[in-house]
Design a protein around this motif. Structure first.
Motif, mmCIF file in Angstrom:
data_model
loop_
_atom_site.group_PDB
_atom_site.id
_atom_site.type_symbol
_atom_site.label_atom_id
_atom_site.label_comp_id
_atom_site.label_asym_id
_atom_site.label_seq_id
_atom_site.Cartn_x
_atom_site.Cartn_y
_atom_site.Cartn_z
ATOM 1 N N LEU A 198 0.986 -1.067 0.113
ATOM 2 C CA LEU A 198 0.031 0.237 -0.032
ATOM 3 C C LEU A 198 0.936 1.191 -0.084
ATOM 4 C CD1 LEU A 198 -2.623 -1.296 2.655
ATOM 5 C CD2 LEU A 198 -2.944 -0.879 0.214
ATOM 6 N N ASP A 199 0.306 2.308 -0.657
ATOM 7 C CA ASP A 199 1.056 3.652 -0.552
ATOM 8 C C ASP A 199 1.089 4.151 0.851
ATOM 9 O OD1 ASP A 199 -0.884 5.953 -0.146
ATOM 10 O OD2 ASP A 199 -2.043 4.382 -1.469
ATOM 11 N N ALA A 200 1.952 5.029 1.172
ATOM 12 C CA ALA A 200 2.283 5.180 2.508
ATOM 13 C C ALA A 200 1.345 6.141 3.056
ATOM 14 C CB ALA A 200 3.483 6.133 2.715
ATOM 15 N N GLU A 201 0.601 6.981 2.293
ATOM 16 C CA GLU A 201 -0.608 7.538 2.799
ATOM 17 C C GLU A 201 -1.806 6.892 3.324
ATOM 18 O OE1 GLU A 201 -3.665 11.358 1.455
ATOM 19 O OE2 GLU A 201 -2.014 10.580 0.116
ATOM 20 N N THR A 202 -2.126 5.980 2.328
ATOM 21 C CA THR A 202 -3.246 4.973 2.726
ATOM 22 C C THR A 202 -2.921 3.909 3.851
ATOM 23 O OG1 THR A 202 -3.796 4.860 0.462
ATOM 24 C CG2 THR A 202 -4.635 3.136 1.803
ATOM 25 N N ALA A 203 -1.742 3.617 3.949
ATOM 26 C CA ALA A 203 -1.199 2.858 5.038
ATOM 27 C C ALA A 203 -1.288 3.475 6.498
ATOM 28 C CB ALA A 203 0.354 2.209 5.041
ATOM 29 N N HIS A 204 -0.909 4.585 6.393
ATOM 30 C CA HIS A 204 -0.789 5.530 7.617
ATOM 31 C C HIS A 204 -2.397 5.888 8.123
ATOM 32 C CE1 HIS A 204 3.341 6.114 8.445
ATOM 33 N NE2 HIS A 204 3.777 5.664 7.284
ATOM 34 N N TRP A 205 -3.043 6.243 7.230
ATOM 35 C CA TRP A 205 -4.469 6.547 7.467
ATOM 36 C C TRP A 205 -5.232 5.267 8.119
ATOM 37 C CZ3 TRP A 205 -8.770 4.164 5.513
ATOM 38 C CH2 TRP A 205 -10.124 4.790 5.733
#
Length: 403
Positions: A198-205
């Motif tokens: 997953l991309d970093a933004e989606t993963a952290h969200w």
């Protein structure tokens, strides 16, 4: 570090203990040490909050025990490790209750299986997930085996806590206890990036709103319907200060949980039904095929009862997830009203939460949380969900109207 234990996030202390146990277990099977005075034992209890990895820890230990590589235990690549982690090792049995409880008869059958010697592996491993669902009779049946276990058998029990409400004191006292903790948001996000790409933004969200539950984080990150159902649940609190809002919210919450449960069980039910019908002769062209299927009504009814029990459990689990989300919402509002800097559970709902925090007294928000926790306890006693949910939302609505 043994590769299989990489699946455990933020559990360094537990990993060290499990690695030591599997290392001593390997020595004992090779005759160079005794299990009696080692880090290894025949009964384990894994406890921790949802998402901490109780069943994963048990499965990782099972894989390490079955590891056949000279680089082990727990290399992660040999046939023993991969078949255990894949769920098809002949000497590792996972008991995953699909109904509301684990019955005495079922546990007696498991105990009989546990007495057998392993067929290909070094150990016969029995993993009992959700051991808090053991009935008193089932716990007693298991206790007899745990007290005098076969030398080749290992029991692994998973439960939310060592509290007597979750696991019998007598069982707990005969197990080596491993306590797991909630993994950090950062650890979950890194795992989603590395394992699920997953991309970093989606993963952290997803990690930030999962309350430390990597399975929930993964589902929210990858399933649009799961995100939609969460949004539906979290849209309820701002509306509950209106007359008759509780009834509408109860209907919505029950419908959302039912839809969530169907999503999780529909594929399994369809596969099981088709496999059973095929085994009973459906689609066959031989002379006895039609007659065999006509005589299969009993087997199909048994499967239907099993699937109905699973659906009931799935709906209650989906309701519990929704209740945890709601409790987190009011918790965030309470902390905001008190001016604390603690990390929110629902950072993406901060605007709505801030508005409620400004217009609602802290004691009211605390009463709302109490109502939700009481509902969870009520559902655990097998009260009808419709009654428990409606009573909870009515109570919350009354509190919110008073401000």
């Amino acid at each position: 570090m043994a590769a299989v234990f990489d699946k455990l996030l933020g559990q360094d202390h537990a990993i060290r203990e499990l690695l030591a146990a599997s290392t001593d277990a390997r020595r004992s099977t090779r005759g160079s040490a005794s299990i009696e005075h080692s880090a290894m034992t025949h009964a384990w209890l894994f406890t921790g909050p949802p998402g901490s990895g109780r069943s994963i820890a048990a499965l990782c230990l099972a894989a390490a025990l079955q590891c056949t590589s000279p680089d082990g235990p727990g290399c992660g690549h040999c046939a023993g490790c991969t078949s255990t982690l894949g769920g098809n090792h002949p000497d590792v049995r996972r008991i995953i209750p699909e109904g509301l409880s684990i019955a005495t008869a079922d546990m007696r059958a498991i105990v009989r299986t546990a007495a057998r010697r392993p067929s290909v592996g070094a150990w016969h491993v029995i993993i009992i997930e959700d051991a808090d669902r053991l009935t008193e009779g089932a716990a007693n049946a298991l206790l007899k085996m745990v007290e005098e276990p076969p030398s080749h058998t290992v029991f692994m029990l998973c439960a939310p806590s060592p509290d007597p409400h979750d696991i019998a004191v007598t069982l707990r006292s005969r197990c080596r206890h491993i306590t797991l903790t909630t993994p950090s948001t950062t650890a979950i996000a890194h795992a989603l990036e590395a394992r699920d790409h997953l991309d970093a933004e989606t993963a952290h969200w997803a990690a930030a709103i999962s309350a430390g539950h990597i399975g929930r984080a993964r589902r929210l990150a990858t399933d649009e319907q799961a995100r939609s159902r969460r949004a539906t649940v979290l849209a309820m609190p701002p509306t509950l200060d209106r007359p008759a809002a509780a009834i509408n919210a109860a209907d919505t919450l029950l419908a959302t949980a039912t839809e969530d449960a169907k999503t999780l069980t529909a594929e399994i039910d369809t596969r099981e039904t088709e496999e059973l019908r095929t085994a009973l002769g459906a689609g066959g062209t031989g002379k006895g095929a039609a007659g065999a299927l006509r005589g299969s009504a009993g087997a199909l009814k048994d499967l239907e009862r099993k699937q109905k029990s699973r659906a009931t459990r799935a709906i209650r689990d989906a309701l519990d997830r929704a209740l945890i989300d709601l409790a987190g919402y009011y918790r965030d509002a309470l902390l905001a009203s008190l001016g604390t800097t603690a990390s929110p559970i629902h950072p993406d709902k901060s605007d709505d939460i801030t508005q409620i925090a400004r217009s609602t007294r802290p004691e009211t928000l605390l009463n709302c949380i109490d109502a939700i926790l009481h509902c969870r306890d009520t559902l655990a006693t097998n009260t009808k969900p419709e009654l428990a949910i409606t009573a909870m939302l009515t109570t919350i609505s009354e509190h919110m109207r008073r401000g």
